[in-house]
Design an enzyme around this catalytic site. Sequence first.
Site, PDB file in Angstrom:
ATOM      1  N   ASP A 128       0.952  -1.171   0.016  1.00  0.00           N
ATOM      2  CA  ASP A 128      -0.044  -0.056  -0.086  1.00  0.00           C
ATOM      3  C   ASP A 128       0.852   1.132  -0.054  1.00  0.00           C
ATOM      4  O   ASP A 128       1.834   1.074   0.751  1.00  0.00           O
ATOM      5  CB  ASP A 128      -0.972  -0.008   1.180  1.00  0.00           C
ATOM      6  CG  ASP A 128      -1.929   1.276   1.452  1.00  0.00           C
ATOM      7  OD1 ASP A 128      -1.406   2.159   1.032  1.00  0.00           O
ATOM      8  OD2 ASP A 128      -3.099   0.933   1.742  1.00  0.00           O
ATOM      9  N   CYS A 131       1.489   3.179   3.481  1.00  0.00           N
ATOM     10  CA  CYS A 131       1.859   2.284   4.467  1.00  0.00           C
ATOM     11  C   CYS A 131       3.168   2.668   4.772  1.00  0.00           C
ATOM     12  O   CYS A 131       4.151   2.372   3.821  1.00  0.00           O
ATOM     13  CB  CYS A 131       1.478   0.847   4.256  1.00  0.00           C
ATOM     14  SG  CYS A 131       2.429  -0.284   5.230  1.00  0.00           S
ATOM     15  N   CYS A 134       5.562  -0.159   4.341  1.00  0.00           N
ATOM     16  CA  CYS A 134       5.867  -0.459   2.864  1.00  0.00           C
ATOM     17  C   CYS A 134       6.983   0.330   2.580  1.00  0.00           C
ATOM     18  O   CYS A 134       7.869   0.173   1.767  1.00  0.00           O
ATOM     19  CB  CYS A 134       4.579  -0.472   2.342  1.00  0.00           C
ATOM     20  SG  CYS A 134       3.287  -1.530   2.703  1.00  0.00           S
ATOM     21  N   ARG A 158      -5.227  -0.625   1.661  1.00  0.00           N
ATOM     22  CA  ARG A 158      -5.769  -0.958   2.890  1.00  0.00           C
ATOM     23  C   ARG A 158      -7.259  -0.310   3.116  1.00  0.00           C
ATOM     24  O   ARG A 158      -8.040  -0.772   3.933  1.00  0.00           O
ATOM     25  CB  ARG A 158      -4.993  -0.613   4.000  1.00  0.00           C
ATOM     26  CG  ARG A 158      -3.528  -1.462   4.244  1.00  0.00           C
ATOM     27  CD  ARG A 158      -2.445  -0.709   5.051  1.00  0.00           C
ATOM     28  NE  ARG A 158      -2.314   0.656   4.832  1.00  0.00           N
ATOM     29  CZ  ARG A 158      -1.773   1.521   5.578  1.00  0.00           C
ATOM     30  NH1 ARG A 158      -1.488   1.061   6.812  1.00  0.00           N
ATOM     31  NH2 ARG A 158      -1.721   2.863   5.420  1.00  0.00           N
TER      32      ARG A 158
END
Length: 252
Positions: A128, A131, A134, A158
């Site tokens: 994502d 994120c 991430c 998400r």
Amino acid sequence: MKINMKTGMVLMAVFSLFPMLTSYSGQHIPQAVIDTANKFFPGFTTENAARSPIAGLFQVSFGSNVVYMSADGRYVVDGDLIDLAQGVNLTELERKKALADVIGNIGEDSMIVFAPEQVKSTITVFTDITCPYCTKLHQEVPQLNENGVKVRYLAYPRAGIPSSVADDMASVWCADDPRQAITDAKAGLAVVQKKCPNPVSAHYALGVQVGVRGTPTIILEDGGRLGGYVPYPKLTEAAQQAHTAVIQSDAH
């Protein structure tokens, strides 16, 4: 090997079926198993049914899920099957295999891929762009590549679909240079809006199907999964171990 209460209950449920078991060695999968699986388990195909190690119980997989069914299709055991002699969780091995097969059926042309010149192992990451972990993982992609790890991204907004994040991720996948677009997006730069046929919805649906609960979710070559950020030295080691396991499994 320790057996927890949940595992013990599952084993008791399995063993309680022994009086009604009949050997199906060498026979095809009963039609009742196929019919019940088709009715109750979305994504099931007949290729995903097999005899289990216990006579009369049949293994049914759908997505990355594995259950066991009686020959008449009436009873389902949802839990782990343990080989006590070997100390091996047979169900977990099958889950990993099923997940590896699901991921293996996705073409790289729908992914955003960062590949080294010499690939030693591969990870597939549900990601994502909003994120933080991430982003942290993405910052270490160069080090992963240097260690021979190919990184393949699947989209998992998400916030779900529809959402502004899903729209932005679609634009990333539609960019002229998706690799640069996802790098910019994870660096906090504004996403240039662009529309095209894209795999974001399909990736998200797949993530839901295989039980992704957050990002990043890292899938190894052998179907093992790692949830959350993993530092690149540890991730490189895990990726290589999974690759070796696949090579050894194929050799047998």
